[in-house]
Design a protein around this motif. Structure first.
Motif, PDB file in Angstrom:
ATOM      1  N   CYS A 152      -3.725   0.194  -2.417  1.00  0.00           N
ATOM      2  CA  CYS A 152      -3.619   0.477   0.033  1.00  0.00           C
ATOM      3  C   CYS A 152      -2.655  -0.580   0.374  1.00  0.00           C
ATOM      4  O   CYS A 152      -1.807   0.306   1.024  1.00  0.00           O
ATOM      5  CB  CYS A 152      -5.493  -0.528   0.278  1.00  0.00           C
ATOM      6  SG  CYS A 152      -5.853  -0.580   2.407  1.00  0.00           S
ATOM      7  N   LEU A 191      -6.676   1.166   8.296  1.00  0.00           N
ATOM      8  CA  LEU A 191      -8.053   1.143   7.292  1.00  0.00           C
ATOM      9  C   LEU A 191      -8.401   0.177   6.456  1.00  0.00           C
ATOM     10  O   LEU A 191      -8.193  -0.954   6.821  1.00  0.00           O
ATOM     11  CB  LEU A 191      -6.461   1.815   5.643  1.00  0.00           C
ATOM     12  CG  LEU A 191      -5.442   2.952   6.174  1.00  0.00           C
ATOM     13  CD1 LEU A 191      -4.553   3.299   4.718  1.00  0.00           C
ATOM     14  CD2 LEU A 191      -5.501   3.793   6.940  1.00  0.00           C
ATOM     15  N   GLU A 233      -8.740   3.051   1.266  1.00  0.00           N
ATOM     16  CA  GLU A 233      -8.587   4.566   1.976  1.00  0.00           C
ATOM     17  C   GLU A 233      -6.789   4.014   1.360  1.00  0.00           C
ATOM     18  O   GLU A 233      -5.959   3.139   2.373  1.00  0.00           O
ATOM     19  CB  GLU A 233      -8.922   4.512   3.150  1.00  0.00           C
ATOM     20  CG  GLU A 233     -10.247   4.332   3.508  1.00  0.00           C
ATOM     21  CD  GLU A 233     -10.955   4.336   5.581  1.00  0.00           C
ATOM     22  OE1 GLU A 233     -11.884   5.147   5.067  1.00  0.00           O
ATOM     23  OE2 GLU A 233      -9.423   3.584   5.481  1.00  0.00           O
ATOM     24  N   VAL A 281     -10.936  11.847   6.118  1.00  0.00           N
ATOM     25  CA  VAL A 281     -11.590  10.955   5.326  1.00  0.00           C
ATOM     26  C   VAL A 281     -11.694  12.243   4.246  1.00  0.00           C
ATOM     27  O   VAL A 281     -13.102  12.748   4.307  1.00  0.00           O
ATOM     28  CB  VAL A 281     -12.341   9.757   5.545  1.00  0.00           C
ATOM     29  CG1 VAL A 281     -12.529   9.190   4.511  1.00  0.00           C
ATOM     30  CG2 VAL A 281     -11.519   9.595   7.016  1.00  0.00           C
ATOM     31  N   ASN A 307     -14.360  11.244   1.652  1.00  0.00           N
ATOM     32  CA  ASN A 307     -15.340   9.885   1.047  1.00  0.00           C
ATOM     33  C   ASN A 307     -15.949  10.241  -0.638  1.00  0.00           C
ATOM     34  O   ASN A 307     -16.094  11.380  -1.601  1.00  0.00           O
ATOM     35  CB  ASN A 307     -16.448  10.331   2.021  1.00  0.00           C
ATOM     36  CG  ASN A 307     -16.234   9.700   3.214  1.00  0.00           C
ATOM     37  OD1 ASN A 307     -16.158   8.785   3.099  1.00  0.00           O
ATOM     38  ND2 ASN A 307     -16.579  10.734   4.064  1.00  0.00           N
ATOM     39  N   LYS A 360      -9.563   8.637  -0.396  1.00  0.00           N
ATOM     40  CA  LYS A 360      -9.839   7.686  -0.854  1.00  0.00           C
ATOM     41  C   LYS A 360      -9.317   7.656  -2.827  1.00  0.00           C
ATOM     42  O   LYS A 360      -9.468   9.017  -2.893  1.00  0.00           O
ATOM     43  CB  LYS A 360     -11.465   7.587  -0.684  1.00  0.00           C
ATOM     44  CG  LYS A 360     -11.415   6.802   0.577  1.00  0.00           C
ATOM     45  CD  LYS A 360     -13.378   6.315   1.094  1.00  0.00           C
ATOM     46  CE  LYS A 360     -13.711   5.935   1.770  1.00  0.00           C
ATOM     47  NZ  LYS A 360     -14.830   5.281   1.992  1.00  0.00           N
TER      48      LYS A 360
END
Length: 167
Positions: A19, A79, A83, A110, A112, A167
Motif C-alpha cells: 500500500c 486508502l 487498497e 473498488v 472487493n 485490492k
C-alpha cells in the motif's frame, strides 16, 4: 506532487508495504495512523518512509480525521491498507487532472476480494468509495463505521466518479 497519502492501520503487516509503495507513486508523503498494532505494521511503515502516528482506535471516521493535521498537503489520498490504485487512477493523479475541474473529492470504483477471488456480483462491483479529497473543502465523517467524505460546499454534485481501485 502535493498529495498526502493517509492510511489507518491495525495489524496490517501483510499489506501495508504494498500500500505504501503504491501511495508513493502519486504522493510526496504517507501518513499512517496506527491503532497500536501488535505485529510489524509500524516497523514496515517506517522502513518504507511513512510517518507513523500512534492512536488508540477511535472509530473509522474519527481515526481518519485524527490523521489530517499530520498531512502537509491539501489533497489527501485516503486508502485502506489493502487498497491500491489501478493504472488509470495513477495516471489521472500524476497528470494532475483533478485540478482541471472544480471538484472537492473523487470516488473510485473498488474491487472487493474474498480469499483472492473478485466479488463481482450482488452489488459488490462497482462499489464506489470516495478516497481522494481536498481537506480544505471536504473531510471524513465522524461515523465510527463506514465513514464517508463530507463535502463542505453547498453543491453535492461536485463529487466525480473516476477510475478503479484494486485490492
Amino acid at each position: 506532487m502535493a498529495i498526502s497519502g493517509l492510511v489507518i492501520t491495525y495489524n496490517e503487516e501483510k499489506m501495508i508495504g504494498k500500500c505504501i509503495d503504491a501511495l508513493f507513486k502519486v504522493c510526496d508523503e504517507v501518513i499512517i495512523v496506527d491503532s497500536l498494532s501488535k505485529d510489524k505494521t509500524v516497523e514496515i511503515a517506517k522502513e518504507k518512509g511513512a510517518i507513523v502516528v500512534s492512536q488508540p482506535f477511535l472509530g473509522d471516521g474519527p481515526q481518519r480525521t485524527h490523521g489530517l493535521p499530520y498531512c502537509k498537503n491539501d489533497w489527501i489520498l485516503n486508502l485502506d491498507a489493502d487498497e491500491f490504485l489501478d493504472i488509470d487512477a495513477e495516471e489521472f493523479i500524476l497528470k494532475e487532472k483533478y485540478l482541471e475541474g472544480n471538484y472537492d473529492a473523487f470516488s473510485f470504483r473498488v474491487k472487493n476480494f474474498l480469499a483472492d477471488k473478485l466479488i463481482d456480483f450482488a452489488g459488490w462491483y462497482p462499489d464506489h468509495k470516495v478516497r481522494f479529497f481536498n481537506k480544505k473543502t471536504a473531510h471524513p465523517s465522524e461515523s465510527k463505521v463506514h465513514q464517508k467524505i463530507i463535502n463542505l460546499n453547498e453543491k453535492p454534485e461536485i463529487f466525480f466518479y473516476l477510475c478503479c481501485l484494486g485490492k
